[in-house]
Design a protein around this motif. Structure first.
Motif, PDB file in Angstrom:
ATOM      1  N   ALA A  37       0.830  -1.131   0.152  1.00 26.30           N
ATOM      2  CA  ALA A  37       0.147  -0.082  -0.012  1.00 26.30           C
ATOM      3  C   ALA A  37       0.913   1.306  -0.015  1.00 26.30           C
ATOM      4  O   ALA A  37       0.318   2.156   0.301  1.00 26.30           O
ATOM      5  CB  ALA A  37      -1.092  -0.132   1.203  1.00 26.30           C
ATOM      6  N   VAL A  61      -6.536   0.607   4.602  1.00 28.50           N
ATOM      7  CA  VAL A  61      -6.015  -0.281   3.543  1.00 28.50           C
ATOM      8  C   VAL A  61      -6.866  -1.676   3.366  1.00 28.50           C
ATOM      9  O   VAL A  61      -6.993  -2.016   2.406  1.00 28.50           O
ATOM     10  CB  VAL A  61      -4.548  -0.916   3.849  1.00 28.50           C
ATOM     11  CG1 VAL A  61      -3.915  -1.909   2.979  1.00 28.50           C
ATOM     12  CG2 VAL A  61      -3.611   0.435   4.081  1.00 28.50           C
ATOM     13  N   SER A  86      -5.158  -0.769  -3.176  1.00 26.40           N
ATOM     14  CA  SER A  86      -3.812  -1.261  -3.161  1.00 26.40           C
ATOM     15  C   SER A  86      -3.387  -2.515  -4.211  1.00 26.40           C
ATOM     16  O   SER A  86      -2.275  -2.352  -4.624  1.00 26.40           O
ATOM     17  CB  SER A  86      -3.692  -1.891  -1.987  1.00 26.40           C
ATOM     18  OG  SER A  86      -4.042  -0.727  -0.788  1.00 26.40           O
TER      19      SER A  86
END
Ligand code: PL4
Length: 409
Positions: free
Chosen positions: A251, A303, A312
């Motif tokens: 990420a 995330v 991501s």
């Protein structure tokens, strides 16, 4: 009188990446007008994605409001983040408890600190070549003898060769070792272990009461669904392995800093009951570490949101497209290259068999491209060279064009 830790004196050379930076600076000083293309350090370049930025902002706003302000958090990490991580593993068929997760500021510190909970006389086995942290941290801890510049190895360390012949995944040690470092997808070779290969190591570790320290920092770069992303996909691994990972490469958290180590309750070593090794890592972290930043942990939660995972995934695809471009470019001029398919590193054989550092100088002077000499990852990396797929697309394309046009092979 105070003395220094003499083990530092055993270290063979400066740490690899600062050495590359030093040589690059020297080159720049000599040729200030030359444009450089950086495919050396595996450092992310693309901006954080919107959902993650929102998470980080939420973390800042929480601190700005007296009703949501928080100071020190739990050393082990935010309870919600530990639960979310365990759910993420569960969604892939791996059952782990939130208590097995320890949030940290990255995979590098964890992979160097983890050895401190094991016996000082442990025999260490490492893949050769390997991410240099595994070797150097054990040298500093006194688990090796002296370095031999003739063979490029530390006495007492078991090197597991990763060569073209074994597809860059090592054979099982032919003697008893205590700690085994495995990294898949591998830095630097880009090779990915199969289920069968990992199962062989798990069987060995259980039979020999060894522990596998599995570095999965690039696991999200695996697109081939038949390949394992976690050692815990292998039956029996929870009794003999721990796993380290981070959001750096997944990420873009290389500068944000967030990682984790999974120490399953089931993990046992000689003379311990289930839970004792996990408790010891907990004790170590509580003593030496004060927890990851609460802002960053909020970003990490983002995330693992639906949007965050999608974004991501796109970021990973972007870097993997770079890897494809590098692979296509270098092989088109007859260079032998490996990796780059389920990993963001392309591992090339130096043309004409020249040494890794000679190729570093040649590539830099002829094309302005910076890469990483394979020998910096251990003696088994000599004659190889790593190109990183982390970079802006235009820089990757410019580097590949220069290699195709200007490299004299
Ligand atoms: C340059 C196998 C890169 N100064 O960011 P982290 O701490 O979560 O992860 C670091 C890490 C852990 N495990 C493996 C890695 O390859 C890395 C990052 N390696 C590289 O180019 O090999 C960055 C290196 C950095 C360093 O020393 O780690």
């Amino acid at each position: 009188m105070a003395g220094i830790n003499q083990n530092y004196k055993k270290l063979a050379a400066g740490y690899l990446f600062p050495e590359i930076a030093r040589r690059t600076k020297e080159f720049q000083k000599k040729y200030p007008d030359r444009e450089l293309k950086r495919l050396g350090i595996g450092n992310t370049t693309e901006a954080l994605t919107p959902a993650i930025v929102e998470g980080l902002i939420k973390g800042v706003n929480n601190l700005a409001d007296p009703s949501t302000y928080s100071g020190y958090g739990d050393e082990q990490g935010n309870t919600t983040l530990r639960r979310v991580l365990s759910e993420y593993y569960n969604s892939k068929g791996i059952t782990l408890s939130p208590d097995d997760f320890f949030i940290s500021d990255g995979a590098k510190p964890d992979s160097s600190n983890i050895q401190s909970i094991f016996s000082p006389d442990s025999v260490i086995a490492i893949q050769d070549p390997a991410y240099p942290v595994y070797v150097d941290s054990n040298v500093i801890s006194g688990r090796t003898g002296e370095y031999s510049s003739i063979i490029g190895e530390y006495d007492g360390l078991i090197y597991m060769p990763c060569t073209e012949e074994n597809n860059f995944f090592p054979d099982i040690p032919d003697k008893k070792v205590d700690l085994i470092y495995l990294c898949s997808p591998n830095n630097p070779t880009g090779a990915v272990a199969t289920h069968k290969q990992l199962a062989g190591f798990v069987k060995y570790a259980r039979e020999n009461k060894s522990v596998i320290i599995f570095d999965a920092a690039y696991s999200e770069y695996i697109s081939d669904l038949s390949l394992p992303k976690s050692i815990f996909e292998i039956e029996g691994a929870k009794e003999c392995a721990l796993e380290i990972n981070s959001l750096s490469k997944f990420a873009g958290f290389t500068g944000v800093r967030l990682g984790w180590t999974v120490v399953p309750e089931e993990l046992i070593v000689e003379g311990t009951k289930p839970g004792e090794v996990r408790d010891m890592w907990n004790r170590r972290q509580c003593t030496f570490f004060n927890g990851a930043s609460n802002i960053v942990q909020e970003g990490a939660l983002a995330v693992f949101s639906e949007e965050g995972l999608k974004e991501s995934g796109n970021l990973v695809n972007y870097y993997m497209e770079n890897a494809k471009i590098i692979m296509k470019g270098v092989t088109s001029i007859g260079i032998t290259a490996y990796g780059g398919v389920n990993a963001p590193y392309v591992w090339i054989k130096t043309p004409g068999g020249i040494s890794s550092w000679d190729f570093f100088d040649k590539l830099l002077s002829e094309t302005g491209v910076i890469g990483t000499p394979g020998s910096g990852f251990g003696p088994g990396g000599e004659g190889y060279f790593r190109l990183s797929a982390f970079g802006h697309r235009e820089d990757i394309e410019a580097a590949v064009n220069s290699i195709k046009k200007d490299l004299k092979i």
